[in-house]
Motif scaffolding. Structure first.
Motif, PDB file in Angstrom:
ATOM      1  N   VAL A  65       0.806  -1.201   0.006  1.00  0.00           N
ATOM      2  CA  VAL A  65       0.054  -0.102   0.222  1.00  0.00           C
ATOM      3  C   VAL A  65       0.810   1.207   0.047  1.00  0.00           C
ATOM      4  CG1 VAL A  65      -1.752   1.241   1.483  1.00  0.00           C
ATOM      5  CG2 VAL A  65      -1.858  -1.353   1.195  1.00  0.00           C
ATOM      6  N   SER A  66       1.946   1.099   0.607  1.00  0.00           N
ATOM      7  CA  SER A  66       2.939   2.420   0.844  1.00  0.00           C
ATOM      8  C   SER A  66       3.424   2.885  -0.892  1.00  0.00           C
ATOM      9  CB  SER A  66       4.132   2.299   1.804  1.00  0.00           C
ATOM     10  OG  SER A  66       4.979   1.246   1.218  1.00  0.00           O
ATOM     11  N   GLN A  67       3.316   1.857  -1.529  1.00  0.00           N
ATOM     12  CA  GLN A  67       3.947   1.965  -3.026  1.00  0.00           C
ATOM     13  C   GLN A  67       2.947   2.565  -3.885  1.00  0.00           C
ATOM     14  OE1 GLN A  67       6.129  -1.581  -4.385  1.00  0.00           O
ATOM     15  NE2 GLN A  67       6.977  -1.716  -2.135  1.00  0.00           N
ATOM     16  N   ASP A  68       1.648   2.495  -3.493  1.00  0.00           N
ATOM     17  CA  ASP A  68       0.296   2.936  -4.499  1.00  0.00           C
ATOM     18  C   ASP A  68       0.716   4.529  -4.734  1.00  0.00           C
ATOM     19  OD1 ASP A  68      -2.069   3.912  -5.266  1.00  0.00           O
ATOM     20  OD2 ASP A  68      -3.229   2.237  -4.338  1.00  0.00           O
ATOM     21  N   PRO A  69       0.677   4.779  -5.985  1.00  0.00           N
ATOM     22  CA  PRO A  69       0.734   6.241  -6.310  1.00  0.00           C
ATOM     23  C   PRO A  69      -0.334   7.069  -5.521  1.00  0.00           C
ATOM     24  CG  PRO A  69       0.696   4.845  -8.285  1.00  0.00           C
ATOM     25  CD  PRO A  69       0.382   3.945  -7.039  1.00  0.00           C
ATOM     26  N   TYR A  70      -1.472   6.768  -5.356  1.00  0.00           N
ATOM     27  CA  TYR A  70      -2.568   7.395  -4.589  1.00  0.00           C
ATOM     28  C   TYR A  70      -1.899   7.771  -3.035  1.00  0.00           C
ATOM     29  CZ  TYR A  70      -6.848   7.418  -7.366  1.00  0.00           C
ATOM     30  OH  TYR A  70      -7.668   7.498  -8.587  1.00  0.00           O
ATOM     31  N   VAL A  71      -1.347   7.029  -2.532  1.00  0.00           N
ATOM     32  CA  VAL A  71      -0.767   6.988  -1.261  1.00  0.00           C
ATOM     33  C   VAL A  71       0.524   8.025  -1.185  1.00  0.00           C
ATOM     34  CG1 VAL A  71       0.274   6.094   0.656  1.00  0.00           C
ATOM     35  CG2 VAL A  71      -1.964   5.134  -0.480  1.00  0.00           C
ATOM     36  N   ILE A  72       1.285   7.592  -2.380  1.00  0.00           N
ATOM     37  CA  ILE A  72       2.599   8.297  -2.417  1.00  0.00           C
ATOM     38  C   ILE A  72       2.527   9.756  -2.570  1.00  0.00           C
ATOM     39  CG2 ILE A  72       4.735   8.499  -3.818  1.00  0.00           C
ATOM     40  CD1 ILE A  72       4.589   5.541  -4.301  1.00  0.00           C
ATOM     41  N   ARG A  73       1.362  10.283  -3.424  1.00  0.00           N
ATOM     42  CA  ARG A  73       1.264  11.731  -4.112  1.00  0.00           C
ATOM     43  C   ARG A  73       0.076  12.155  -3.126  1.00  0.00           C
ATOM     44  NH1 ARG A  73       5.466  12.236  -6.968  1.00  0.00           N
ATOM     45  NH2 ARG A  73       5.687  10.862  -8.746  1.00  0.00           N
ATOM     46  N   GLY A  74      -0.319  11.774  -1.917  1.00  0.00           N
ATOM     47  CA  GLY A  74      -1.273  12.405  -1.048  1.00  0.00           C
ATOM     48  C   GLY A  74      -2.623  12.488  -1.571  1.00  0.00           C
ATOM     49  N   ALA A  75      -2.940  11.701  -2.464  1.00  0.00           N
ATOM     50  CA  ALA A  75      -4.444  11.671  -3.211  1.00  0.00           C
ATOM     51  C   ALA A  75      -5.342  11.069  -2.125  1.00  0.00           C
ATOM     52  CB  ALA A  75      -4.553  11.098  -4.504  1.00  0.00           C
ATOM     53  N   ARG A  76      -4.896  10.017  -1.434  1.00  0.00           N
ATOM     54  CA  ARG A  76      -5.855   9.252  -0.458  1.00  0.00           C
ATOM     55  C   ARG A  76      -4.824   8.741   0.641  1.00  0.00           C
ATOM     56  NH1 ARG A  76      -9.455   5.701  -3.628  1.00  0.00           N
ATOM     57  NH2 ARG A  76     -10.245   7.063  -5.331  1.00  0.00           N
ATOM     58  N   GLY A  77      -5.681   8.499   1.762  1.00  0.00           N
ATOM     59  CA  GLY A  77      -5.139   7.847   2.959  1.00  0.00           C
ATOM     60  C   GLY A  77      -5.532   6.626   2.992  1.00  0.00           C
ATOM     61  N   TYR A  78      -5.203   5.724   4.031  1.00  0.00           N
ATOM     62  CA  TYR A  78      -5.578   4.632   3.972  1.00  0.00           C
ATOM     63  C   TYR A  78      -5.768   4.147   5.462  1.00  0.00           C
ATOM     64  CZ  TYR A  78      -0.792   3.218   4.732  1.00  0.00           C
ATOM     65  OH  TYR A  78       0.530   3.129   5.265  1.00  0.00           O
ATOM     66  N   LYS A  79      -6.473   2.889   5.475  1.00  0.00           N
ATOM     67  CA  LYS A  79      -6.589   1.994   6.666  1.00  0.00           C
ATOM     68  C   LYS A  79      -6.603   0.706   6.262  1.00  0.00           C
ATOM     69  CE  LYS A  79      -8.704   2.857  10.952  1.00  0.00           C
ATOM     70  NZ  LYS A  79      -9.756   3.552  11.878  1.00  0.00           N
ATOM     71  N   ILE A  80      -5.779  -0.397   6.943  1.00  0.00           N
ATOM     72  CA  ILE A  80      -5.864  -1.752   6.672  1.00  0.00           C
ATOM     73  C   ILE A  80      -6.570  -2.326   7.729  1.00  0.00           C
ATOM     74  CG2 ILE A  80      -4.314  -3.615   6.101  1.00  0.00           C
ATOM     75  CD1 ILE A  80      -2.330  -1.317   5.253  1.00  0.00           C
ATOM     76  N   HIS A  81      -7.281  -3.335   7.325  1.00  0.00           N
ATOM     77  CA  HIS A  81      -7.955  -4.378   8.255  1.00  0.00           C
ATOM     78  C   HIS A  81      -7.867  -5.715   7.706  1.00  0.00           C
ATOM     79  CE1 HIS A  81     -10.070  -1.197  10.284  1.00  0.00           C
ATOM     80  NE2 HIS A  81     -10.257  -0.666   9.183  1.00  0.00           N
ATOM     81  N   GLU A  82      -7.474  -6.696   8.554  1.00  0.00           N
ATOM     82  CA  GLU A  82      -7.314  -8.121   8.004  1.00  0.00           C
ATOM     83  C   GLU A  82      -8.895  -8.654   7.985  1.00  0.00           C
ATOM     84  OE1 GLU A  82      -5.680 -12.366   9.159  1.00  0.00           O
ATOM     85  OE2 GLU A  82      -4.762 -10.866  10.371  1.00  0.00           O
ATOM     86  N   TRP A  83      -9.032  -9.216   7.015  1.00  0.00           N
ATOM     87  CA  TRP A  83     -10.258  -9.638   6.674  1.00  0.00           C
ATOM     88  C   TRP A  83     -10.695 -11.075   6.687  1.00  0.00           C
ATOM     89  CZ3 TRP A  83     -12.698 -10.653   1.309  1.00  0.00           C
ATOM     90  CH2 TRP A  83     -14.001 -10.568   1.248  1.00  0.00           C
ATOM     91  N   ASN A  84     -11.567 -11.779   7.099  1.00  0.00           N
ATOM     92  CA  ASN A  84     -12.062 -13.052   7.022  1.00  0.00           C
ATOM     93  C   ASN A  84     -13.071 -13.365   6.140  1.00  0.00           C
ATOM     94  OD1 ASN A  84     -10.168 -14.104   9.019  1.00  0.00           O
ATOM     95  ND2 ASN A  84     -11.434 -13.500  10.582  1.00  0.00           N
ATOM     96  N   MET A  85     -12.698 -13.662   4.926  1.00  0.00           N
ATOM     97  CA  MET A  85     -13.742 -13.773   3.861  1.00  0.00           C
ATOM     98  C   MET A  85     -14.539 -15.007   4.205  1.00  0.00           C
ATOM     99  SD  MET A  85     -13.415 -14.455  -0.097  1.00  0.00           S
ATOM    100  CE  MET A  85     -12.446 -15.857  -0.014  1.00  0.00           C
ATOM    101  N   GLU A  86     -16.077 -14.787   4.222  1.00  0.00           N
ATOM    102  CA  GLU A  86     -17.119 -15.816   4.500  1.00  0.00           C
ATOM    103  C   GLU A  86     -17.832 -15.853   3.335  1.00  0.00           C
ATOM    104  OE1 GLU A  86     -19.038 -15.262   8.062  1.00  0.00           O
ATOM    105  OE2 GLU A  86     -17.151 -14.808   9.223  1.00  0.00           O
ATOM    106  N   VAL A  87     -18.340 -17.102   2.966  1.00  0.00           N
ATOM    107  CA  VAL A  87     -18.942 -17.127   1.662  1.00  0.00           C
ATOM    108  C   VAL A  87     -20.381 -17.780   2.085  1.00  0.00           C
ATOM    109  CG1 VAL A  87     -19.268 -18.594  -0.404  1.00  0.00           C
ATOM    110  CG2 VAL A  87     -16.905 -17.938   0.263  1.00  0.00           C
TER     111      VAL A  87
END
Length: 89
Positions: free
Chosen positions: A64-86
Motif C-alpha cells: 500500500v505504501s507504494q500505491d501512487p495515490y498514497v505516495i502523492r497524497g491523493a488518498r489516505g488508507y486504513k488496513i484491516h485483516e479480513w476473514n472472507m466468509e462465503v
C-alpha cells in the motif's frame, strides 16, 4: 494466504484525478502478481476499497505504501485483516 481490506479515503480530489491512471496501473500490476482479490470505488466519492491477498500485515503495508495515490497524497488508507466468509457454505 490472508485477505486484507484497504480503505483508501479521499484526501485530494484533484490529485485523485491526476494520479488515477498510475493507481490503476499499480493495481493491474498487483493483480498480475496474484496479490489483488477485489477493488472498486465507493459510489459516494469518499474513496475506495482494495482487498489484497498476502501473508502478513507488514507485507500489505509495504504494498500500500507504494500505491501512487498514497505516495502523492491523493488518498489516505486504513488496513484491516479480513476473514472472507462465503454465503451458503
Amino acid at each position: 494466504m490472508k485477505y486484507y481490506a484497504v480503505i483508501l479515503t479521499m484526501l485530494d480530489e484533484e490529485k485523485n484525478k491526476q494520479y488515477r491512471p498510475d493507481h490503476l496501473a499499480f493495481l493491474e500490476q498487483k493483480a498480475n502478481e496474484g496479490k489483488l482479490f477485489a477493488k472498486g470505488p465507493f459510489t459516494d466519492g469518499a474513496g475506495g476499497l482494495v482487498i489484497y491477498k498476502g501473508e502478513s500485515l507488514a507485507e500489505i503495508e509495504e504494498i500500500v505504501s507504494q500505491d501512487p495515490y498514497v505516495i502523492r497524497g491523493a488518498r489516505g488508507y486504513k488496513i484491516h485483516e479480513w476473514n472472507m466468509e462465503v454465503i451458503g457454505e
